[in-house]
Structure formats: C-alpha cells, structure tokens
Design a protein around this motif. Structure first.
Motif, PDB file in Angstrom:
ATOM      1  N   LEU A  25      35.197  38.200  42.285  1.00 18.11           N
ATOM      2  CA  LEU A  25      35.610  37.236  41.256  1.00 18.11           C
ATOM      3  C   LEU A  25      36.165  36.005  41.972  1.00 18.11           C
ATOM      4  N   TYR A  27      37.463  32.046  41.542  1.00 19.46           N
ATOM      5  CA  TYR A  27      38.056  31.307  40.437  1.00 19.46           C
ATOM      6  C   TYR A  27      38.674  29.995  40.891  1.00 19.46           C
ATOM      7  N   HIS A  28      38.730  29.045  39.962  1.00 16.11           N
ATOM      8  CA  HIS A  28      39.474  27.804  40.143  1.00 16.11           C
ATOM      9  C   HIS A  28      40.662  27.848  39.207  1.00 16.11           C
ATOM     10  N   GLU A  42      47.302  34.495  40.201  1.00 18.42           N
ATOM     11  CA  GLU A  42      46.418  35.405  40.928  1.00 18.42           C
ATOM     12  C   GLU A  42      46.791  36.856  40.649  1.00 18.42           C
ATOM     13  N   LEU A  45      45.486  37.963  37.372  1.00 20.62           N
ATOM     14  CA  LEU A  45      44.055  38.294  37.430  1.00 20.62           C
ATOM     15  C   LEU A  45      43.844  39.679  38.015  1.00 20.62           C
ATOM     16  N   TRP A  89      39.475  33.899  45.703  1.00 19.06           N
ATOM     17  CA  TRP A  89      38.605  34.973  45.212  1.00 19.06           C
ATOM     18  C   TRP A  89      39.223  36.345  45.458  1.00 19.06           C
ATOM     19  N   VAL A 106      39.092  37.678  31.379  1.00 12.67           N
ATOM     20  CA  VAL A 106      39.262  36.591  32.357  1.00 12.67           C
ATOM     21  C   VAL A 106      38.956  35.251  31.688  1.00 12.67           C
ATOM     22  N   ASP A 107      37.954  35.274  30.810  1.00  8.21           N
ATOM     23  CA  ASP A 107      37.550  34.060  30.083  1.00  8.21           C
ATOM     24  C   ASP A 107      38.701  33.531  29.226  1.00  8.21           C
ATOM     25  N   LEU A 112      42.845  29.166  34.029  1.00 13.73           N
ATOM     26  CA  LEU A 112      41.631  29.109  34.838  1.00 13.73           C
ATOM     27  C   LEU A 112      40.750  27.944  34.416  1.00 13.73           C
ATOM     28  N   ARG A 114      37.568  27.534  35.912  1.00 10.45           N
ATOM     29  CA  ARG A 114      36.220  28.105  35.953  1.00 10.45           C
ATOM     30  C   ARG A 114      36.248  29.348  36.818  1.00 10.45           C
ATOM     31  N   PHE A 115      35.374  30.310  36.535  1.00 10.57           N
ATOM     32  CA  PHE A 115      35.296  31.486  37.402  1.00 10.57           C
ATOM     33  C   PHE A 115      33.857  31.958  37.525  1.00 10.57           C
TER      34      PHE A 115
END
Lengths: 173, 67
Positions: A25, A27-28, A42, A45, A89, A106-107, A112, A114-115
């Motif tokens: 995964l 991610y930004h 983090e 996540l 990541w 996560v969405d 976040l 973008r991932f």
C-alpha cells in the motif's frame, strides 16, 4: 491530465483465491498534516490493515515529496490543489477476500491524497525498494561533484604559484 | 551487448515503480516510454517496465506528460 482511479489491473480483486498474498500500500498523505503527525496517520493505516486481518512486515516512513503534477482533492466543499505530499508505503500479507473491505476503509481516510494498492510478486517481495533512500543517494552524488569543483579551485592556485616561479626565473635571467 | 546484460539484470531484480531514477532512463523528454527497440528489453521486461511507469504516473512520482 491525471487519472483519479487506480489502474484497472491494481483495482481488480480476485475473490476466488483463498491463499494469503503479499500486497503493498503506497500512499500520499496530505501536506496540510503537520510534520509530527504524519506518523499517527501512518499508524492509523497500519491499524486498518491489522483490523482487516493483515500482517505488516515492511514499511517505509512517509517523507515530503514534490509531486510530478498537481493533484485535485475534494475537501470541505471545494477542490483544492496539491503540489506536494508525504509519500510512504507499507507491505503486508492479507487474504484476498478481505481486500475489498480494506480498500474502502483506506478510501474513506480523510488525510490521504491518493493511494495505490499493489499485489506483490515473489521477486518484488524479496527485493523491497526504498524510495526516499534511493533519492538521497543521488543527492549525495551531487555533493561529491561540489568536492571535485573545490579540487579544481586548488589546481588554479598551483597555476598561480607556477606563474610566480616563472616570473622569478625571468627576473634572474 | 552491454545494454542487453543491463536489462537482464534489471528483469532479474524486477523493475520497481518507485525507482523513478531508473525508470527515467527509458523515457523521452515528453515523458513517454521508450519502445522496445530503444530500451532493448525482452518482451517480459518491457511489460514490467510499462506497468511500473503507469503505476509511477498514477502516484504522481512521474509525469504523464512533460514539455
């Protein structure tokens, strides 16, 4: 210009599989998050992953990265543009069936930008690539060039000395 | 011949989408991927390379287009 959805190959979930697979995964995290609080995002996540039944085995801490293009994100009623983000990541093992749920969780994460969720091959799993370390290596090379430039400057000094010696010899003659 | 060995090595260690310095060796100034003729990759390595570029573009690690 940019696509807002994950590439089709990545987004496809194979539910028929039972065997546990490895995923990455990437991610930004939004640049509006304070430097000290990136770690907490983090950890959130990672908590989502473990909650879905996953097992985290490798990770790279998020660091600031200037994006290659501007990304729009719909926040608090309007689109905002972002030129940089904290990129990091996490790698984990998870049953493919739990992937859809994890992706949706996560969405929903608000910090976040973008991932990307990628299934790892065995070779990829064995050779983790550290993004920020690789970038730092190139920066060190640049510093080495500066050292070489300094060495060139010293060469110029010796030229001056030679000139002086030549001048003295001319006087003697 | 040298290039041939290089891409074999790259394919062995896999082409990672986060390796933006390595990937940028095989794109043109408009940020388009080089063809197999230019990269000298095997068919499999070229597919891996294309996938890596597309992932890097999605994550804004590399541009879709550059002037």
């Amino acid at each position: 210009m940019s696509e807002t959805n994950m590439p089709a190959a990545e987004a496809a979930v194979r539910n028929d599989e039972q065997e546990i697979a490895s995923y990455e995964l990437a991610y930004h995290i939004l640049p509006t998050v304070a430097e000290g609080e990136v770690m907490t995002v983090e950890n959130e996540l990672k908590a989502l992953i473990t909650k879905a039944g996953g097992e985290v085995f490798d990770t790279e801490a998020a660091e600031r990265f200037e994006l290659a293009y501007e990304i729009d994100k719909y926040l608090e009623g309007r689109y905002r543009k972002f030129n940089s983000a904290y990129f990091g990541w996490t790698r984990f093992k998870l049953a493919p069936a739990a992937l859809t749920e994890l992706t949706s969780h996560v969405d929903e994460h608000k910090q976040l930008l973008r991932f990307l969720l990628v299934r790892l091959t065995k070779v990829e799993e064995a050779n983790p690539f550290k993004f920020h370390e690789a970038l730092v290596d190139t920066k060190i090379k640049n510093i080495d060039l500066d050292v070489e430039l300094a060495a060139d400057a010293e060469v110029v000094d010796t030229d001056d000395i030679i000139d002086e010696v030549v001048e003295e010899e001319v006087k003697v003659a | 011949m040298e290039q041939h060995n290089l891409h074999k090595k790259a394919a062995l260690e896999h082409i990672d989408y986060k390796d933006i310095i390595g990937l940028s060796n095989n794109i043109n100034p408009h940020a388009r991927m080089n063809s197999r003729r230019r990269t000298g990759f095997s068919a499999k390595a070229q597919r891996d390379f294309a996938r890596a570029i597309k992932r890097a573009r999605f994550m804004a690690l590399m541009p879709y287009i550059a002037r």
